[in-house]
Design a protein around this motif. Structure first.
Motif, PDB file in Angstrom:
ATOM      1  N   ARG A 105       0.835  -1.205   0.000  1.00 31.36           N
ATOM      2  CA  ARG A 105       0.000   0.000   0.000  1.00 31.36           C
ATOM      3  C   ARG A 105       0.864   1.247   0.000  1.00 31.36           C
ATOM      4  O   ARG A 105       0.592   2.203  -0.731  1.00 31.36           O
ATOM      5  CB  ARG A 105      -0.913  -0.009   1.230  1.00 31.36           C
ATOM      6  CG  ARG A 105      -2.125  -0.895   1.049  1.00 31.36           C
ATOM      7  CD  ARG A 105      -3.099  -0.692   2.180  1.00 31.36           C
ATOM      8  NE  ARG A 105      -2.609  -1.297   3.403  1.00 31.36           N
ATOM      9  CZ  ARG A 105      -2.849  -0.827   4.627  1.00 31.36           C
ATOM     10  NH1 ARG A 105      -3.557   0.269   4.782  1.00 31.36           N
ATOM     11  NH2 ARG A 105      -2.384  -1.449   5.677  1.00 31.36           N
ATOM     12  N   ALA A 106       1.915   1.243   0.810  1.00 30.28           N
ATOM     13  CA  ALA A 106       2.799   2.409   0.873  1.00 30.28           C
ATOM     14  C   ALA A 106       3.415   2.673  -0.496  1.00 30.28           C
ATOM     15  O   ALA A 106       3.441   3.804  -0.973  1.00 30.28           O
ATOM     16  CB  ALA A 106       3.888   2.185   1.919  1.00 30.28           C
TER      17      ALA A 106
ATOM     18  N   GLN B 180       1.028   4.239  -2.855  1.00 32.07           N
ATOM     19  CA  GLN B 180       0.684   5.638  -2.572  1.00 32.07           C
ATOM     20  C   GLN B 180       1.839   6.586  -2.846  1.00 32.07           C
ATOM     21  O   GLN B 180       1.631   7.743  -3.210  1.00 32.07           O
ATOM     22  CB  GLN B 180       0.233   5.778  -1.112  1.00 32.07           C
ATOM     23  CG  GLN B 180      -1.143   5.188  -0.892  1.00 32.07           C
ATOM     24  CD  GLN B 180      -1.482   5.057   0.587  1.00 32.07           C
ATOM     25  OE1 GLN B 180      -1.177   5.931   1.372  1.00 32.07           O
ATOM     26  NE2 GLN B 180      -2.103   3.962   0.945  1.00 32.07           N
ATOM     27  N   ASP B 181       3.049   6.128  -2.620  1.00 32.34           N
ATOM     28  CA  ASP B 181       4.209   7.000  -2.832  1.00 32.34           C
ATOM     29  C   ASP B 181       5.466   6.137  -2.970  1.00 32.34           C
ATOM     30  O   ASP B 181       6.075   5.733  -1.990  1.00 32.34           O
ATOM     31  CB  ASP B 181       4.349   7.976  -1.646  1.00 32.34           C
ATOM     32  CG  ASP B 181       5.322   9.107  -1.947  1.00 32.34           C
ATOM     33  OD1 ASP B 181       6.265   8.889  -2.730  1.00 32.34           O
ATOM     34  OD2 ASP B 181       5.128  10.197  -1.408  1.00 32.34           O
TER      35      ASP B 181
ATOM     36  N   ASP C 100       8.631   6.623  -4.146  1.00 34.86           N
ATOM     37  CA  ASP C 100       9.939   7.059  -3.639  1.00 34.86           C
ATOM     38  C   ASP C 100       9.986   7.035  -2.118  1.00 34.86           C
ATOM     39  O   ASP C 100      10.981   6.623  -1.522  1.00 34.86           O
ATOM     40  CB  ASP C 100      10.267   8.481  -4.116  1.00 34.86           C
ATOM     41  CG  ASP C 100      10.873   8.474  -5.509  1.00 34.86           C
ATOM     42  OD1 ASP C 100      11.168   7.371  -6.019  1.00 34.86           O
ATOM     43  OD2 ASP C 100      11.039   9.560  -6.085  1.00 34.86           O
ATOM     44  N   THR C 101       8.909   7.507  -1.499  1.00 32.69           N
ATOM     45  CA  THR C 101       8.920   7.569  -0.040  1.00 32.69           C
ATOM     46  C   THR C 101       8.925   6.169   0.558  1.00 32.69           C
ATOM     47  O   THR C 101       9.569   5.932   1.583  1.00 32.69           O
ATOM     48  CB  THR C 101       7.723   8.396   0.467  1.00 32.69           C
ATOM     49  OG1 THR C 101       7.772   9.667  -0.177  1.00 32.69           O
ATOM     50  CG2 THR C 101       7.787   8.601   1.960  1.00 32.69           C
ATOM     51  N   ALA C 102       8.240   5.214  -0.095  1.00 39.20           N
ATOM     52  CA  ALA C 102       8.301   3.835   0.381  1.00 39.20           C
ATOM     53  C   ALA C 102       9.754   3.355   0.373  1.00 39.20           C
ATOM     54  O   ALA C 102      10.213   2.717   1.323  1.00 39.20           O
ATOM     55  CB  ALA C 102       7.426   2.932  -0.478  1.00 39.20           C
ATOM     56  N   ALA C 103      10.485   3.690  -0.679  1.00 35.85           N
ATOM     57  CA  ALA C 103      11.899   3.311  -0.737  1.00 35.85           C
ATOM     58  C   ALA C 103      12.678   3.961   0.403  1.00 35.85           C
ATOM     59  O   ALA C 103      13.553   3.337   1.009  1.00 35.85           O
ATOM     60  CB  ALA C 103      12.501   3.711  -2.086  1.00 35.85           C
ATOM     61  N   LEU C 104      12.327   5.203   0.746  1.00 32.97           N
ATOM     62  CA  LEU C 104      13.001   5.898   1.842  1.00 32.97           C
ATOM     63  C   LEU C 104      12.699   5.264   3.201  1.00 32.97           C
ATOM     64  O   LEU C 104      13.385   5.516   4.185  1.00 32.97           O
ATOM     65  CB  LEU C 104      12.587   7.376   1.892  1.00 32.97           C
ATOM     66  CG  LEU C 104      13.173   8.294   0.817  1.00 32.97           C
ATOM     67  CD1 LEU C 104      12.651   9.698   1.001  1.00 32.97           C
ATOM     68  CD2 LEU C 104      14.689   8.287   0.859  1.00 32.97           C
ATOM     69  N   MET C 105      11.632   4.477   3.279  1.00 38.36           N
ATOM     70  CA  MET C 105      11.321   3.774   4.519  1.00 38.36           C
ATOM     71  C   MET C 105      12.107   2.460   4.614  1.00 38.36           C
ATOM     72  O   MET C 105      11.986   1.722   5.581  1.00 38.36           O
ATOM     73  CB  MET C 105       9.821   3.436   4.602  1.00 38.36           C
ATOM     74  CG  MET C 105       8.881   4.615   4.584  1.00 38.36           C
ATOM     75  SD  MET C 105       9.159   5.687   5.990  1.00 38.36           S
ATOM     76  CE  MET C 105       9.799   7.134   5.170  1.00 38.36           C
TER      77      MET C 105
ATOM     78  N   THR D 176     -10.122   7.098  -5.948  1.00 35.39           N
ATOM     79  CA  THR D 176      -9.855   8.413  -5.397  1.00 35.39           C
ATOM     80  C   THR D 176      -8.631   8.948  -6.106  1.00 35.39           C
ATOM     81  O   THR D 176      -7.747   8.200  -6.486  1.00 35.39           O
ATOM     82  CB  THR D 176      -9.551   8.365  -3.894  1.00 35.39           C
ATOM     83  OG1 THR D 176      -8.628   7.305  -3.668  1.00 35.39           O
ATOM     84  CG2 THR D 176     -10.802   8.158  -3.078  1.00 35.39           C
TER      85      THR D 176
ATOM     86  N   ILE E  48      -5.363  10.415  -5.687  1.00 39.86           N
ATOM     87  CA  ILE E  48      -4.389  10.675  -4.630  1.00 39.86           C
ATOM     88  C   ILE E  48      -3.711  12.007  -4.930  1.00 39.86           C
ATOM     89  O   ILE E  48      -3.161  12.207  -5.998  1.00 39.86           O
ATOM     90  CB  ILE E  48      -3.338   9.555  -4.550  1.00 39.86           C
ATOM     91  CG1 ILE E  48      -4.007   8.261  -4.128  1.00 39.86           C
ATOM     92  CG2 ILE E  48      -2.238   9.925  -3.568  1.00 39.86           C
ATOM     93  CD1 ILE E  48      -3.061   7.084  -4.084  1.00 39.86           C
TER      94      ILE E  48
ATOM     95  N   LYS F 214       1.013  16.008  -3.006  1.00 42.39           N
ATOM     96  CA  LYS F 214       1.406  17.308  -2.470  1.00 42.39           C
ATOM     97  C   LYS F 214       2.906  17.471  -2.620  1.00 42.39           C
ATOM     98  O   LYS F 214       3.665  16.591  -2.262  1.00 42.39           O
ATOM     99  CB  LYS F 214       1.044  17.395  -0.986  1.00 42.39           C
ATOM    100  CG  LYS F 214      -0.430  17.502  -0.735  1.00 42.39           C
ATOM    101  CD  LYS F 214      -0.690  17.729   0.750  1.00 42.39           C
ATOM    102  CE  LYS F 214      -2.166  17.576   1.052  1.00 42.39           C
ATOM    103  NZ  LYS F 214      -2.402  17.492   2.495  1.00 42.39           N
ATOM    104  N   VAL F 215       3.328  18.604  -3.120  1.00 45.16           N
ATOM    105  CA  VAL F 215       4.770  18.826  -3.289  1.00 45.16           C
ATOM    106  C   VAL F 215       5.180  20.038  -2.451  1.00 45.16           C
ATOM    107  O   VAL F 215       4.463  21.004  -2.381  1.00 45.16           O
ATOM    108  CB  VAL F 215       5.147  19.039  -4.761  1.00 45.16           C
ATOM    109  CG1 VAL F 215       6.647  19.249  -4.891  1.00 45.16           C
ATOM    110  CG2 VAL F 215       4.725  17.838  -5.582  1.00 45.16           C
TER     111      VAL F 215
END
Lengths: 234, 298
Positions: B175-176, B179-180, B182-187, B292, B294, B297-298
């Protein structure tokens, strides 16, 4: 602790970083300031492994990072609070924090650390079952910081944590940055709010069109005439 | 009239539950890498053939044939992604889409080569499963044990999937990532591995659908993936592409709509009605029923 050595990053024909070198020592807060498009975020993204440098090396505690995929970088102890917060909008606050702990092997302690984040940011606890997309900007920023703490990083890269926040919140965020640093996490802080950044930082670097133009102790930079003129509005 | 309507309603639920199984693969893959995997219908076809082969050639019990087909397609889906989509990850979305169409044409032609153009029949149900029995419900409605099996199997698989996505560590990472990225990779999420998991799960569900459809209709054919794939894709878009509950609901809605068309004596127009429903929903709600937008936001 973290060394960026002669790094070039190109996006197609655009040279985003040109021969950038910088260093972060253990326990420091280092500020990276500069205008929009100067290459601040690109520097953080190349440390985290989201963009690959075309030239140069990035060393963390002696091992090379520039070829590591992002998830390996996190495992080594580097976490990032990305620009624009980037919380997972459809996941709950709690799930966002769990994602922050994704790489951790000590599953049993994760709950305690979530409670620590809630102790730091009580607003998040009140909203723990809410989708993160429904939080206010300030709450999202706190969630993004809490999430980055969940991996127990040795160094935290923070990309514009004060962006788009009300002045009172900006002060709060910078207090949090100081607190996190005092509890033992090294911080590389990217900011457009140069005044605040230099006030909390030990040292600073100024980026202009992809190059480091000035660097030094934060207090000296704050007094530097060129820096004052360009970034502090004096 | 009413009894006919009810009979077709139950037929529609059985058909729709298989559409839903297949639609899940489209929607999950789209959710993660924004690709319409046009080869997904052919994975469904491969699942049907593998199930058939295991039953007829290798004389395996139907339950193991079902599981074997799921496992085979799981691996097949992962390999297709590695060969045909991963090298194009950084290129335009159109390039990957064309590659997907290429894989689809390749696989259906390969099946034509191996199994021939004539439909292959599944062994009679009583030989591999049980004797078909019909149960009377209220108001003249009927349901067969095969329909019950199809609906229950699909439902069980979908409940398992939903639980996996909601609760498991890998499910949360999926799910992460959707939704995002790059940010999932950062996690610390290994995004490539999550993509493989997504293809594995989606493909195995398509294989399950393939075997169920094979048993239900009794025939398997090299080009069966085309129309069913298109319908399942329609179901995914109908529900809101990227949304898992949307795919389930869209599949059921489409199956029921199609069969009600049959009940109303419009059986030659059933495909037109299925796609008509899609056009209607998209006109009223362009993101689909559960879709939906998504906000990035930047």
């Amino acid at each position: 602790m973290l060394v960026v050595e002669n790094v070039d990053v190109n996006y197609g024909a655009i040279r985003a970083l040109v021969d950038v070198s910088l260093e972060v020592h253990e326990g420091e807060i280092v500020a990276l300031i500069g205008a929009n498009g100067a290459g601040k975020s690109t520097t953080l993204r190349s440390i985290s492994g989201l963009v690959k440098p075309n030239k140069g090396r990035i060393l963390f505690e002696g091992s090379e990072l520039q070829k590591c995929p992002p998830h390996k970088v996190v495992e080594m102890g580097i976490s990032q609070v990305p620009e624009g917060r980037r919380v997972f909008p459809l996941m709950t606050v709690l799930e966002n924090l769990e994602m922050g702990a994704f790489t951790r092997k000590d599953r049993a302690n994760i709950k305690d650390d979530i409670d620590k984040v809630f102790a730091k940011f009580p607003r998040l606890e009140e909203r723990k079952k809410q989708p993160a997309g429904t939080l206010s900007g300030g709450e999202q920023q706190m969630l993004a910081i809490g999430r980055a703490l969940m991996s127990k990083p040795k160094i935290m890269l923070m990309d514009e944590p004060s962006m788009g926040l009300a002045p009172m919140l900006v002060q709060e965020i910078f207090n949090i940055v100081k607190e996190i640093n005092q509890s033992g996490t090294t911080i590389l802080l990217v900011e457009q709010n140069a005044r605040m950044a230099l006030a909390v930082a030990n040292r600073g670097y100024v980026l202009e069109t992809g190059q480091v133009v000035i660097s030094g102790a934060a207090a000296d930079l704050a007094k530097n005439e060129a820096v004052q003129k360009a970034y502090l509005g004096v | 009239m009413l009894s006919n309507l009810l009979v077709q309603l139950i037929n529609g639920i059985a058909l729709g539950s298989t559409y839903a199984l297949i639609a899940l693969g489209y929607t999950m893959v789209y959710g993660i890498i924004l690709l319409i995997n046009f080869a997904h219908g052919e994975i469904f076809m491969a699942g049907a053939f593998v199930g058939l082969m295991l039953v007829t050639v290798f004389k395996v019990h139907i339950i193991f044939a079902f599981l074997g087909a799921m496992l085979f397609c799981m691996i097949m889906g992962v390999i297709i992604e590695k060969i045909a989509y991963k090298p194009l990850r950084r290129s335009t979305r159109l390039a990957a889409l064309i590659s997907a169409i290429g894989v689809s044409i390749f696989l259906s032609n390969l099946a034509n080569l191996v199994f021939g153009a004539k439909p292959t029949t599944f062994p009679p149900t009583e030989e591999i499963l049980f004797k078909i029995q019909t149960y009377e419900l209220i108001a003249g409605a009927q349901i067969t044990n095969l329909q019950i099996l199809t609906i229950v199997t699909s439902a069980v698989l979908m409940v398992c999937l939903q639980y996996f996505i909601k609760k498991s560590r890998i499910g949360k990472a999926m799910r992460a990532t959707s939704q995002d990225y790059d940010t999932a990779a950062l996690m610390g999420v290994n995004v490539n591995r999550i993509i493989s998991y997504t293809f594995a799960i989606g493909s195995s569900l398509a294989a399950a659908g393939g075997v169920l459809v094979g048993i239900y209709f009794g025939v398997v054919k090299y080009n069966m993936g085309f129309m069913v794939g298109l319908k399942a894709f329609t179901a995914a878009v109908l529900g809101g592409i990227g949304s898992i509950p949307g795919a389930m609901f869209g599949g059921l809605l489409l199956g029921i709509g199609e069969m009600l068309a049959v009940a109303l004596g419009l059986s030659s127009y059933r495909d037109a009605i299925a796609f008509g429903i899609l056009i209607l929903v998209l006109l009223i709600k362009p993101t689909g029923l559960f879709g939906t937008q998504i906000q990035k936001k930047v």
